[in-house]
Structures are given as C-alpha cells and as structure tokens.
Design a protein around this motif. Sequence first.
Motif, PDB file in Angstrom:
ATOM      1  N   UNK A   1       0.823  -1.212   0.000  1.00 19.74           N
ATOM      2  CA  UNK A   1       0.000   0.000   0.000  1.00 19.74           C
ATOM      3  C   UNK A   1       0.853   1.257   0.000  1.00 19.74           C
ATOM      4  N   UNK A   2       1.989   1.184   0.687  1.00 17.25           N
ATOM      5  CA  UNK A   2       2.878   2.345   0.764  1.00 17.25           C
ATOM      6  C   UNK A   2       3.661   2.580  -0.519  1.00 17.25           C
ATOM      7  N   UNK A   3       3.708   1.596  -1.413  1.00 17.67           N
ATOM      8  CA  UNK A   3       4.558   1.683  -2.596  1.00 17.67           C
ATOM      9  C   UNK A   3       3.749   1.632  -3.881  1.00 17.67           C
ATOM     10  N   UNK A   4       2.937   2.654  -4.142  1.00 16.22           N
ATOM     11  CA  UNK A   4       2.154   2.646  -5.394  1.00 16.22           C
ATOM     12  C   UNK A   4       3.036   2.721  -6.632  1.00 16.22           C
TER      13      UNK A   4
ATOM     14  N   UNK B   1      -8.280  -5.622  -2.472  1.00 21.68           N
ATOM     15  CA  UNK B   1      -8.017  -4.778  -3.627  1.00 21.68           C
ATOM     16  C   UNK B   1      -6.849  -5.421  -4.377  1.00 21.68           C
ATOM     17  N   UNK B   2      -6.801  -5.143  -5.663  1.00 22.10           N
ATOM     18  CA  UNK B   2      -5.748  -5.726  -6.491  1.00 22.10           C
ATOM     19  C   UNK B   2      -4.727  -4.672  -6.891  1.00 22.10           C
ATOM     20  N   UNK B   3      -3.479  -5.080  -7.048  1.00 28.65           N
ATOM     21  CA  UNK B   3      -2.425  -4.230  -7.571  1.00 28.65           C
ATOM     22  C   UNK B   3      -1.660  -4.998  -8.643  1.00 28.65           C
ATOM     23  N   UNK B   4      -0.963  -4.246  -9.503  1.00 33.51           N
ATOM     24  CA  UNK B   4      -0.106  -4.879 -10.509  1.00 33.51           C
ATOM     25  C   UNK B   4       1.322  -4.377 -10.318  1.00 33.51           C
ATOM     26  N   UNK B   5       2.285  -5.292 -10.420  1.00 36.03           N
ATOM     27  CA  UNK B   5       3.700  -4.973 -10.195  1.00 36.03           C
ATOM     28  C   UNK B   5       4.222  -4.198 -11.397  1.00 36.03           C
TER      29      UNK B   5
END
Length: 411
Positions: free
Chosen positions: A64-67, A303-307
Amino acid sequence: MDVIDFDLSAAEFWALPMAEREEAFRKLRALDRPAFFEEMEISFAPRGPGYHALVRHADILEASRRPDLFCSGDGGATNIPDMPAEFTEYFGSMINMDDPRHARLRRIVSRAFTPRMIKRFEADVDAAAARIVDELVAKGPGCDFVTEVAARLPLKIICDMMGIPEEHYRYVFDRSNIILGGFDPEYTDLDNVAANLLNAGLELQQLVQDLAAHRAEHPGDDLITALTTANLDGEQLTLQELGSFFILLVVAGNETTRNAISHGLLLLTRNPGQRALLLDDLGGRLPGAVEEIVRLAAPVNFMRRKVTRDCEMNGNPYRAGEKVVLFYWAANRDEAVFADPHRFDITRSPNPHVGFGGPGPHFCLGAHLARREITVMFRELLTRLPGIESGRPDRLHSSFINGIKHMECAF
C-alpha cells in the motif's frame, strides 16, 4: 505443513462457512511466501496470468505504501481480471487510478471530506439515526436489520450530501446492490453479469449527470453543485468523472458502512460480555468498539495491484506485470499483529487494522464519515434498545464484499 486444498478464485470458496474461510487464510499466512492462484474464468474479460495472494499484515502495509511498485490503474484495483475498457467508463473512478490522474481527482473531491466539512453533516447523521430507530421501534422486532436499519443511514447521508432527492433512494440502493452483488443470484442474473453491471453503472451515471445539468442552472448547497463548479488551479470534474465518482461513493460509502453496522450487531449478539462492557461506559468505549467492528467486519475483502517492475518485498521477489491481491480481511486476523485475532475485544489497543485500506494514497477518503455513521448508529441503538440482538445472517455470495444481505433482529 498445511495443505492448500482450496482455491481463492473459485466462487464456491466464498460460499463456505466463515470458520472454514478463516482456517484457509490461516494456512496461507503460515506459508513461507504468498501463495499463487490461477484466475477465475469469466465471460466478459480475458483470463489473466494469476495472482499472488497477500494475506499478511506486513505485506499489505508495504504494498500500500509503494504505489510506484504496486499500481492500481493497470486493469483496475476492484477486480482481479483486467476489465474491458467499457467498464472503466462507469467504474473507473480514482480507486482504479494512479498518479497523476489519481492525485488530480482526489485533490478536487477531498475538500468535501475534510473533518470540517463532515462536521456540517453531524446533525443530519444524528437526526437520521434517531428517525431510523424510531421507525424500527414502531415496526417491532422481527424485521430485517440490514434493509431497515444498517443500509438506510449511509444511503441517506451519501444521497443527501450529493443532493439526490429522497424519491431516488431506492433506485440508488437497488443499483448499488447489483454492482456489488458478486455472484449472488438475488441481485444479478448469473448468465448476464456483464450486462447487469453496465446497465446499473449507466443508470447511476445518468442520474447524477442529469442532476448536474439541473444544478448548472439551479445551484444548491450540495456536493453535485460543489463538484461541478469546483475549480482548483483550473481543474474541474468532467461529467464522466462526476458520474464515476458518484458510483464510487454509493458503492463504497454506502455498502461498506452498511456491512460494518450489520456485522457490528452480529458481533455484539455473539459476544454478550463485550456488549455488557460497552453498555457500562458507552461514551468511553464506543470509539474502540467501532474500530474493532471494522477490523473483524473488514467489509472490503480485497483490492488488487499490478507490479510495475521487478522488485523484492519482505524477502519475496515479484516480477513486472504480475498481479498481487491484498486480502484485508485476512490481514486483520494476522496472528503476528493481533493477539487472539479472532476474539472480539472492544478494548483492543493498539488496533492497526486495515479495514479502511492500507496506508498510502488509496486510504479510504470517507473513513472519517464512516466512523461517524457507525458510532452514531450504535449510540442510538444501544441507548434506546440496549438488548437488541441479531438473528442468523444471510451472507452475500461475493469474493469482493464481506456482506450480509439480510438479518432479522429482536429486542
């Protein structure tokens, strides 16, 4: 070694009893590294490459801290598959964006959610909660707590803030149910999920755009007027952005608070000792109770994130283009952070839950309002009906929302 004999991508998993889901996530937290799952195949989106399930509190905080490393905008944050472009027209508000687009939208709309602005609505929240409990008492026990109590307060406040007339409340409520109905046949035709979603999004967007056009000629003291006339360093919301933001408000600000209130009554019913402790000092202990309700309810499962590029996080490698899914519900039960994590403890302190998301740019903009609504609702209920209890919950069949659809109450 625990055996991972379940699939988080299977719709059947999210219909399991809660105790079985809790045990499954415990097994995932015990692994050396995040488990990898194949994606579910759905008719209206291409099947993706799979995802890493982040279930530990530390992993969710760091991602979360590293968008810059774990982005929200590439395919969307509110779904695991990369959604088709037409969906982003309705469901592409700032929760599915990265900077600078995310920062621009949040900068414009955040002025409506400052503590000073929320304070303007305090009397409205108090009055609405009192009226809801008045009507609950008049109807008597046995009614549906979710639809008659928990859903009504956040729906009214969001609609009043936006300037949505009361005759449209049910219209908004029904369409928000479709959007967050997941794979629940009560809210959606499972053979036409995509069409149902798009129609609900179109109808909500059209409603708010029509009202915005009216406000252009007849401005009012509401959020639609403020957002359509807002000019911050030359920036304004377009009508499409306004429509998408309204959809975000009604599904995030309405559904999540509704479910926190519903889960709260269920938790107090199942933990009479904690209810007694709360009633002994309602004013002093209610803030802690609200935080503990949000921790265990965790209304948004993930929630989803992409690298964005090859990297390492907490000792585990990730490659550019991979997906990670942040399971907030699991992180809120992390044994490494919360002592006896499945216990409902209104005195728990500290309580660093991620029920409103992790730290960083996507922390819930409406957290202050949600806390206020939950606090006021339980203060009103427990002052006037201190013995109110829930019946058995009818849970929403959804991987995204930890929802309760219906639940009788007795008092």
